[in-house]
Structures are given as C-alpha cells and as structure tokens.
Design a protein around this motif. Structure first.
Motif, PDB file in Angstrom:
ATOM      1  N   MET A  17      -8.880   3.956   1.110  1.00  0.00           N
ATOM      2  CA  MET A  17      -7.577   4.250   1.669  1.00  0.00           C
ATOM      3  C   MET A  17      -7.481   5.736   2.013  1.00  0.00           C
ATOM      4  SD  MET A  17      -6.154   1.290   1.708  1.00  0.00           S
ATOM      5  CE  MET A  17      -4.399   1.293   1.766  1.00  0.00           C
ATOM      6  N   ASP A  18      -8.046   6.584   1.141  1.00  0.00           N
ATOM      7  CA  ASP A  18      -7.974   8.022   1.411  1.00  0.00           C
ATOM      8  C   ASP A  18      -8.675   8.376   2.718  1.00  0.00           C
ATOM      9  OD1 ASP A  18      -6.557   8.458  -0.912  1.00  0.00           O
ATOM     10  OD2 ASP A  18      -8.329   8.964  -2.090  1.00  0.00           O
ATOM     11  N   THR A  19      -9.809   7.728   2.981  1.00  0.00           N
ATOM     12  CA  THR A  19     -10.549   8.006   4.213  1.00  0.00           C
ATOM     13  C   THR A  19      -9.743   7.586   5.435  1.00  0.00           C
ATOM     14  OG1 THR A  19     -12.614   7.635   3.018  1.00  0.00           O
ATOM     15  CG2 THR A  19     -12.734   7.595   5.406  1.00  0.00           C
ATOM     16  N   MET A  46      -6.530   7.559   5.694  1.00  0.00           N
ATOM     17  CA  MET A  46      -5.302   8.343   5.851  1.00  0.00           C
ATOM     18  C   MET A  46      -5.440   9.369   6.975  1.00  0.00           C
ATOM     19  SD  MET A  46      -3.055   7.199   3.737  1.00  0.00           S
ATOM     20  CE  MET A  46      -1.822   8.405   3.341  1.00  0.00           C
ATOM     21  N   THR A  47      -6.663   9.800   7.271  1.00  0.00           N
ATOM     22  CA  THR A  47      -6.873  10.794   8.319  1.00  0.00           C
ATOM     23  C   THR A  47      -6.941  10.179   9.704  1.00  0.00           C
ATOM     24  OG1 THR A  47      -9.273  10.700   8.033  1.00  0.00           O
ATOM     25  CG2 THR A  47      -8.069  12.348   6.751  1.00  0.00           C
ATOM     26  N   LEU A  77       2.268   0.254   3.760  1.00  0.00           N
ATOM     27  CA  LEU A  77       2.094   1.300   2.749  1.00  0.00           C
ATOM     28  C   LEU A  77       3.433   1.762   2.205  1.00  0.00           C
ATOM     29  CD1 LEU A  77      -0.738   3.423   4.348  1.00  0.00           C
ATOM     30  CD2 LEU A  77      -0.917   1.784   2.484  1.00  0.00           C
TER      31      LEU A  77
END
Length: 76
Positions: free
Chosen positions: A1-3, A5-6, A59
C-alpha cells in the motif's frame, strides 16, 4: 500500500520493490482488488500492461478517524 500511495505501479514493479515472487504479488493484488482497495487498469499505450492504483474512497472508509485536538486540558 505504501508503494501505491505515490502513484500507479505495474505488478512487476511492486514485486521487485517488495522482493516477492510474481505469483504471490498476483494473489495479494487479487485479495486487495476483491476488497475494493485497489483497481487494475490497462495501459493506454499498448493495452498489454496492467497498472494498479489505490481506490481513494475505499481507503477513506477504512482510515482511522481523525483525533480531535483539545484547546485546553485540565488535569485534576
């Protein structure tokens, strides 16, 4: 998910970033897609590659509620 986000990412890029085999990435992306957290789209250029992006509305539904800040706190 963090990847994600960009921005959008191809499943292969996600696998390389997480050091996971493609079959495991495909499984987890399917779970996230079934839950409505991510959406897959085809490349507009050649329609062969797929890209994954986060679904912002989904989200927001699972995000923790914002903490209200108190102007003044009194300890007794």
């Amino acid at each position: 998910m963090d990847t994600l986000m960009t921005g959008d990412a191809a499943p292969g890029v996600l696998g390389a970033a997480l050091d996971l085999p493609t079959n495991l990435v495909a499984h987890h992306l399917k779970v996230l897609e079934d839950a409505g957290l991510v959406v897959r789209t085809r490349s507009e250029g050649d329609r062969r590659r797929t890209y994954v992006h986060l679904e912002p509305e989904a989200l927001e539904a699972i995000a923790a509620p914002a903490v209200l800040a108190a102007k003044r706190v009194v300890f007794v």
